[in-house]
Each structure stands twice: as C-alpha cells, then as structure tokens.
Motif scaffolding. Sequence first.
Motif, PDB file in Angstrom:
ATOM      1  N   THR A  83       0.807  -1.224   0.000  1.00  0.00           N
ATOM      2  CA  THR A  83       0.000   0.000   0.000  1.00  0.00           C
ATOM      3  C   THR A  83       0.839   1.273   0.000  1.00  0.00           C
ATOM      4  O   THR A  83       0.282   2.368   0.030  1.00  0.00           O
ATOM      5  N   ASP A  84       2.147   1.137  -0.033  1.00  0.00           N
ATOM      6  CA  ASP A  84       3.031   2.300   0.058  1.00  0.00           C
ATOM      7  C   ASP A  84       3.321   2.851  -1.333  1.00  0.00           C
ATOM      8  O   ASP A  84       4.242   2.400  -2.023  1.00  0.00           O
ATOM      9  N   SER A  85       2.557   3.839  -1.740  1.00  0.00           N
ATOM     10  CA  SER A  85       2.745   4.413  -3.076  1.00  0.00           C
ATOM     11  C   SER A  85       4.007   5.263  -3.168  1.00  0.00           C
ATOM     12  O   SER A  85       4.576   5.421  -4.258  1.00  0.00           O
ATOM     13  N   ASN A  86       4.453   5.817  -2.049  1.00  0.00           N
ATOM     14  CA  ASN A  86       5.709   6.571  -2.066  1.00  0.00           C
ATOM     15  C   ASN A  86       6.871   5.666  -2.443  1.00  0.00           C
ATOM     16  O   ASN A  86       7.775   6.066  -3.186  1.00  0.00           O
ATOM     17  N   ARG A  87       6.851   4.437  -1.927  1.00  0.00           N
ATOM     18  CA  ARG A  87       7.902   3.483  -2.251  1.00  0.00           C
ATOM     19  C   ARG A  87       7.834   3.102  -3.730  1.00  0.00           C
ATOM     20  O   ARG A  87       8.873   2.995  -4.401  1.00  0.00           O
ATOM     21  N   VAL A  88       6.645   2.904  -4.247  1.00  0.00           N
ATOM     22  CA  VAL A  88       6.482   2.587  -5.672  1.00  0.00           C
ATOM     23  C   VAL A  88       7.027   3.720  -6.531  1.00  0.00           C
ATOM     24  O   VAL A  88       7.772   3.492  -7.495  1.00  0.00           O
ATOM     25  N   ALA A  89       6.669   4.953  -6.187  1.00  0.00           N
ATOM     26  CA  ALA A  89       7.146   6.102  -6.964  1.00  0.00           C
ATOM     27  C   ALA A  89       8.667   6.194  -6.903  1.00  0.00           C
ATOM     28  O   ALA A  89       9.329   6.473  -7.913  1.00  0.00           O
TER      29      ALA A  89
END
Length: 381
Positions: free
Chosen positions: A258-264
């Motif tokens: 759920t960590d979109s910052n990590r994906v980005a």
Amino acid sequence: MADLHLCASADKMAARPTASRVNTMPANTETALPDSITELLRTSGAALRVFDMGRRISKLSQDQFRRIEDSQLAYPTPFQHLAWLALLIWNPKRKQENAVWFLRLPLDEQGLIAPAARDDLLNRLIQNVINSKNGQLDEDALKDNPYSFTPEQSRMAAFHALAAREMQSPASPHYERTQAWFSAQLPLDAWQTLAYQGLADFIMRLDQDGNAQALRHRLPEMPAAVLETLCPLLEHVKPGPALQAELEQQLQQSLTGTDSNRVAALCRALSNITDEAAKQHLVLDVLATPHALEPEVVTVIATRCDSALMAPKVLQVFLERLAEGKAGQIGFSRILAELMFMPVHRALILQAFRNPERSECLSQAIGEMFGQSFATPTDTH
C-alpha cells in the motif's frame, strides 16, 4: 514517507567563478564582444563542461550546448518549459579551483532557447566583465541574475558528486563511511549517521570499488527512509543488469503493498535503464495497480519514465489512469501540458486522444482540458 535523519553535508561547490579563476578578456572588448556564453568563456581562458539539470542530470557535449545556445537544437529534456543547465567552469592550470553557474532559460513552443532571453543573459555577463575591476568574470557574475537558480539539496549533492568524478577529484569525506555501511562493515541501524553527500558520491561511483554489488546486497533489508532517499539519486545513473534485476524485484514486491511513495521512488530508480522494452513492461505493471491513481506515481511516470510513453500501448493506458486518478482535472491538465511540450510526445498524445476506443472518463478529461469539441467521437482532425 518516513522521516529521514541522514546527516546533511556541508560540502558545496562554489556558486560562481571568482576573479582568480578566469583570465581577462581581450582589451578590445567593445569591438570584439563574444556572441555566446561558450565564446565568452573561451575568450576568458576558462575551460567548460555542461550538464543538463532538467529531468535528470546528464552531460551535454560542448557542440550540443553551442547549438542549443544558437537556437539550432531543441533542448532535449525541457522541464516546466525551461532549459535547466549547469556550467562547470575552471582554469585549466588549476583544475581544483572550479565554479558552477546554474542557469535556467525559457524555451519557445519548439523547445528552442528563447533568443531574447539568451541575449539578455549574455549581455548581463558581458556587462559584468566590463564593469569589473580587471576585466574578469568576477565573483558577482550571476549576482541578482534572473536566469540563475539554486538546485534543491538532492540535485546539488548529485551534481557535486558527478562533477567531482568528471574532474577526477576525490569523493567527499563522507564517501568512505557510506561505503562501509553498504558493504555491511557497519550495522544496519547505523544508517542515520550517513551523510546525504556520501550517498550521492556512492551512487555516482557505482561502477567503482564494488559499489553496485554492495548496493544490490543491501537492498532487500534497506530501511524505507534510506531507499526513498537513494532512489532520486539512482535516476541519474544507468544500473547494470544485476542491480536492475534487484530493483525490479523490489518494485514488484511493492506493487502488492500500500506504500505508493515506495512505488514512486523505485520507478525513479529504474527510470534511466537502457532496456526500453523492460521499462515499458515495468510501467504497464505499475499502471495495472491502484498505485497508478496516486499523483506522485503518475507524476514520476510522466517526468522520469517519459520515454516509455512513446509506446502507444503504454501511453493509452497511462492516459486512462491519469484521467481516473486522484490528481483530478488540474493534475491531468498540468501533467499533459508538461509532456506535450516535447514535440514527439505531443504528436503521440494528440493521436491517442482521438482513439475511438477511449473511455468516457478520458473523453471528459480531454474535453475539460481542450474544450468539448476536441473530445467528441466525431472529431476527425
């Protein structure tokens, strides 16, 4: 994003050249004024290297820079409709005495340097030489200059590290400790003692001292704060196959969370890989997840992975997700306005807009951006 407590580095490159670093211009300044920044520096005896500071930091040849200066070549990676440049200047007899000019210049609709801005900048620099005590490019060369800028911390650190390597100068004093941490000579929890400049030096020297292998081994256990700080630095280099594979694995694992910052962040780390087919595949994988609805993720795809969007199938999915996303209509319009400033992307986007199979959501977003007449299915322009 987790707070990061990495120590800040006090190391900074000089912002402007000093009088002792650049030789005098010819006495007949009034009749032999330089017609370009390149010529101005050549006349003054300075040596020069040029870097693109736009979407990522990369070298520009002097021939490219001169053609860009002369509005003969479109700036390759416009960002916010500007050309972002760093000019590394030094005296050939004293290479360690260097200075940097950070310049941003407006571009016209074709991506060319606006001649009026270029001439204004050159005239300001020439006037500075004329007004200086010894006919030199003195320490105030860019003082109060509307075309100068100061890069934010991560860009400054990355540039400092790259420039040191280009000048065959030693890395900062923080490099050795950073190496020790990545090679597990220091405990994992010692990451908070690392300096940001040390991280930048480490990334810019991935092909030295076994650094790429050390990074690859550290990635699976790397604290989130370090990873999300490291990834913007990785976008300036081209990871080798083994490191690319490990970063791809980290991205795939993150897509299920759920960590979109990590994906980005991981998208940024992989944005400069040389395998365009692999990049397209990765972008499609990201677009197939809910993370693609987050503004930070689509912004990274648009500004760092933009080469993947030159594939029509990737672009179409991107446009659909952008239209559905949390960035809203304002985000949709701003992101596409930035992409469409590049001629090839503009043509591809306009073609995708006319795809009769586009969704109602995308049609509505296009209509809001350009007017409803553009978005109607009967449009044949």
